[in-house]
Design an enzyme around this catalytic site. Structure first.
Site, PDB file in Angstrom:
ATOM      1  N   GLU A 195      92.765 -37.310  25.044  1.00 28.93           N
ATOM      2  CA  GLU A 195      91.761 -37.329  25.910  1.00 28.93           C
ATOM      3  C   GLU A 195      92.339 -37.727  27.313  1.00 28.93           C
ATOM      4  O   GLU A 195      92.153 -39.183  27.594  1.00 28.93           O
ATOM      5  CB  GLU A 195      90.542 -38.086  25.461  1.00 28.93           C
ATOM      6  CG  GLU A 195      89.882 -37.727  24.321  1.00 28.93           C
ATOM      7  CD  GLU A 195      88.363 -38.109  24.258  1.00 28.93           C
ATOM      8  OE1 GLU A 195      87.718 -37.245  24.011  1.00 28.93           O
ATOM      9  OE2 GLU A 195      88.059 -39.268  24.589  1.00 28.93           O
ATOM     10  N   HIS A 202      88.374 -45.088  22.214  1.00 22.30           N
ATOM     11  CA  HIS A 202      88.045 -44.345  23.203  1.00 22.30           C
ATOM     12  C   HIS A 202      88.519 -45.106  24.751  1.00 22.30           C
ATOM     13  O   HIS A 202      88.227 -46.339  24.696  1.00 22.30           O
ATOM     14  CB  HIS A 202      86.522 -44.191  22.993  1.00 22.30           C
ATOM     15  CG  HIS A 202      86.137 -42.731  24.150  1.00 22.30           C
ATOM     16  ND1 HIS A 202      85.922 -43.302  25.338  1.00 22.30           N
ATOM     17  CD2 HIS A 202      85.871 -41.393  23.904  1.00 22.30           C
ATOM     18  CE1 HIS A 202      85.523 -41.961  25.919  1.00 22.30           C
ATOM     19  NE2 HIS A 202      85.484 -40.979  25.013  1.00 22.30           N
ATOM     20  N   GLY A 234      82.222 -34.758  24.550  1.00 26.85           N
ATOM     21  CA  GLY A 234      80.950 -35.446  25.113  1.00 26.85           C
ATOM     22  C   GLY A 234      79.936 -34.761  25.637  1.00 26.85           C
ATOM     23  O   GLY A 234      79.010 -34.679  24.996  1.00 26.85           O
ATOM     24  N   GLY A 235      79.821 -34.607  26.999  1.00 27.24           N
ATOM     25  CA  GLY A 235      78.718 -34.258  27.547  1.00 27.24           C
ATOM     26  C   GLY A 235      78.050 -32.765  26.875  1.00 27.24           C
ATOM     27  O   GLY A 235      77.025 -32.585  26.867  1.00 27.24           O
ATOM     28  N   GLY A 239      84.448 -36.362  31.402  1.00 28.46           N
ATOM     29  CA  GLY A 239      83.098 -36.281  32.198  1.00 28.46           C
ATOM     30  C   GLY A 239      83.423 -36.010  33.755  1.00 28.46           C
ATOM     31  O   GLY A 239      82.225 -36.108  34.474  1.00 28.46           O
ATOM     32  N   ASN A 267      80.775 -36.575  20.537  1.00 24.74           N
ATOM     33  CA  ASN A 267      80.638 -38.075  20.831  1.00 24.74           C
ATOM     34  C   ASN A 267      79.510 -38.200  21.754  1.00 24.74           C
ATOM     35  O   ASN A 267      79.760 -37.619  22.918  1.00 24.74           O
ATOM     36  CB  ASN A 267      82.014 -38.424  21.545  1.00 24.74           C
ATOM     37  CG  ASN A 267      81.811 -40.067  21.938  1.00 24.74           C
ATOM     38  OD1 ASN A 267      80.772 -40.618  21.597  1.00 24.74           O
ATOM     39  ND2 ASN A 267      82.728 -40.475  22.906  1.00 24.74           N
ATOM     40  N   TRP A 268      78.362 -38.599  21.277  1.00 21.80           N
ATOM     41  CA  TRP A 268      77.125 -38.740  22.073  1.00 21.80           C
ATOM     42  C   TRP A 268      77.324 -39.857  23.097  1.00 21.80           C
ATOM     43  O   TRP A 268      76.409 -40.026  23.875  1.00 21.80           O
ATOM     44  CB  TRP A 268      75.833 -38.903  21.344  1.00 21.80           C
ATOM     45  CG  TRP A 268      75.702 -37.523  20.347  1.00 21.80           C
ATOM     46  CD1 TRP A 268      76.204 -36.658  20.375  1.00 21.80           C
ATOM     47  CD2 TRP A 268      74.624 -37.700  19.323  1.00 21.80           C
ATOM     48  NE1 TRP A 268      75.526 -35.633  19.351  1.00 21.80           N
ATOM     49  CE2 TRP A 268      74.741 -36.525  18.630  1.00 21.80           C
ATOM     50  CE3 TRP A 268      73.910 -38.785  18.595  1.00 21.80           C
ATOM     51  CZ2 TRP A 268      74.113 -35.825  17.565  1.00 21.80           C
ATOM     52  CZ3 TRP A 268      73.073 -38.186  17.410  1.00 21.80           C
ATOM     53  CH2 TRP A 268      73.135 -37.068  17.115  1.00 21.80           C
ATOM     54  N   LYS A 269      78.373 -40.764  22.815  1.00 20.11           N
ATOM     55  CA  LYS A 269      78.415 -42.094  23.906  1.00 20.11           C
ATOM     56  C   LYS A 269      76.889 -42.669  23.645  1.00 20.11           C
ATOM     57  O   LYS A 269      76.322 -42.608  22.654  1.00 20.11           O
ATOM     58  CB  LYS A 269      78.729 -41.582  25.123  1.00 20.11           C
ATOM     59  CG  LYS A 269      79.985 -40.744  25.036  1.00 20.11           C
ATOM     60  CD  LYS A 269      80.630 -40.368  26.502  1.00 20.11           C
ATOM     61  CE  LYS A 269      81.929 -39.811  26.149  1.00 20.11           C
ATOM     62  NZ  LYS A 269      82.909 -39.501  27.218  1.00 20.11           N
ATOM     63  N   SER A 303      85.978 -32.702  29.110  1.00 15.98           N
ATOM     64  CA  SER A 303      85.253 -31.635  29.811  1.00 15.98           C
ATOM     65  C   SER A 303      85.434 -30.321  28.996  1.00 15.98           C
ATOM     66  O   SER A 303      85.738 -29.159  29.438  1.00 15.98           O
ATOM     67  CB  SER A 303      85.805 -31.257  31.104  1.00 15.98           C
ATOM     68  OG  SER A 303      85.344 -32.590  31.930  1.00 15.98           O
ATOM     69  N   GLU A 305      86.652 -45.477  27.101  1.00 16.46           N
ATOM     70  CA  GLU A 305      85.591 -46.132  27.672  1.00 16.46           C
ATOM     71  C   GLU A 305      85.815 -47.648  27.095  1.00 16.46           C
ATOM     72  O   GLU A 305      85.217 -48.576  27.413  1.00 16.46           O
ATOM     73  CB  GLU A 305      84.297 -45.663  27.530  1.00 16.46           C
ATOM     74  CG  GLU A 305      84.200 -44.074  28.371  1.00 16.46           C
ATOM     75  CD  GLU A 305      83.230 -43.122  28.095  1.00 16.46           C
ATOM     76  OE1 GLU A 305      82.722 -43.088  27.135  1.00 16.46           O
ATOM     77  OE2 GLU A 305      83.595 -41.852  28.473  1.00 16.46           O
TER      78      GLU A 305
HETATM   79  O1  G3H Z   1      84.731 -38.160  23.606  1.00 22.24           O
HETATM   80  C1  G3H Z   1      84.534 -37.536  24.237  1.00 22.24           C
HETATM   81  C2  G3H Z   1      85.088 -37.357  25.627  1.00 22.24           C
HETATM   82  O2  G3H Z   1      85.156 -38.455  26.439  1.00 22.24           O
HETATM   83  C3  G3H Z   1      84.883 -36.097  26.304  1.00 22.24           C
HETATM   84  O3  G3H Z   1      83.903 -36.388  27.313  1.00 22.24           O
HETATM   85  P1  G3H Z   1      83.343 -34.988  28.142  1.00 22.24           P
HETATM   86  O4  G3H Z   1      83.374 -33.858  27.239  1.00 22.24           O
HETATM   87  O5  G3H Z   1      82.054 -35.322  28.903  1.00 22.24           O
HETATM   88  O6  G3H Z   1      84.493 -35.029  29.294  1.00 22.24           O
END
Ligand code: G3H
Length: 250
Positions: free
Chosen positions: A167, A95, A233-234, A173, A9-11, A212, A97
């Site tokens: 999640e 999600h 994510g990251g 994050g 998920n690139w956000k 994470s 967010e």
């Molecule tokens: O959609 C992915 C998640 O929000 C996880 O993000 P993260 O891997 O940066 O903690």
């Protein structure tokens, strides 16, 4: 035996150049795995680029959100039919967010989920508790509440064409992933809730862990009985990390 899914998920990240480099970089691992499906969820602005780049590759792509309408005077939105036309497979729904910054509710998530399925797309329903909810021992209540509109209103059978992502908000994050035991416990609870309606659906549904995930913790998370992959994510923005996570899935 459920297949694993490793989904990025690139956000709100990326440039045309970084997208090109990332997709080129993760392709060999995605081509090599026989036990996992690999996917990336991209910001809408990159969808044309991503869909062209991934044509004839085993990497699927998804969107990070969708509107609840298929067309009309809804400035700034993207509809499921538009996503479908470009070859979209998955769409993230709810999600944390989106829930936090865009006021999405369990009911509005269920609405999006149903609309996506109507148009042949696979919703990835994101659920998870905040730190405060975990510390006050309300994790299971939160999970039950977030799943309720799908399980009770849309019906358990809809989960045959959906993915769930657990999640925990406090792990997103932060660099503090849930331990494998904590994650497994909630994943098993999710499967138990679904099994109360249908044992068959509960056995088949893929439940991803997100929060994470990195190359370094993916192996132990993926070894858990009820963890069927990751929503990343990251680490999905770093070729070496995402590559390692794909390899951890087999
Ligand atoms: O959609 C992915 C998640 O929000 C996880 O993000 P993260 O891997 O940066 O903690």
């Amino acid at each position: 035996m459920r297949r694993k899914i490793v989904m990025g998920n690139w956000k709100l990240n990326g440039t045309k150049e970084s997208v090109e480099a990332l997709l080129t970089g993760i392709l060999p691992a995605a081509q090599a795995t026989t036990t996992a499906d690999v996917a990336v969820c991209a910001p809408d602005i990159f969808i044309d680029q991503v869909s062209r780049k991934l044509a004839d590759t085993p990497i699927a792509w998804g969107a990070e959100n969708n509107d609840v309408h298929t067309s009309g005077a809804y400035t700034g939105e993207t509809s499921p039919t538009m996503l479908k036309e470009f070859g979209c497979t998955y769409v993230l729904v709810g999600h944390s967010e989106r829930r936090q910054y865009h006021g999405e509710s369990d009911a509005s998530c269920a609405h999006k989920y149903a609309l996506l399925q109507e148009h042949g797309l696979i919703p990835v329903l994101c659920i998870g508790e905040t730190l405060e909810e975990r510390e006050s021992d309300r994790t299971n209540d939160v999970i039950r509440k977030q799943l309720a509109p799908v399980l009770n209103d849309l019906g358990v059978e809809t989960l045959k064409n959906a993915v769930i992502a657990y999640e925990p908000v406090w792990a997103i994050g932060t660099g503090k992933a849930a331990t494998k035991e904590m994650a497994q416990e909630v994943h098993a609870f999710i499967r138990q809730l679904i099994a109360e309606k249908s044992a068959e659906v509960a056995q088949g549904v893929q439940v991803l862990y997100g929060g994470s995930v990195k190359g370094a913790n993916a192996v132990e998370l993926f070894a858990q009985e009820d963890i069927d992959g990751a929503l990343v994510g990251g680490a999905a923005l770093i070729v070496e990390e995402f590559d390692a996570i794909i390899k951890a899935a087999g």
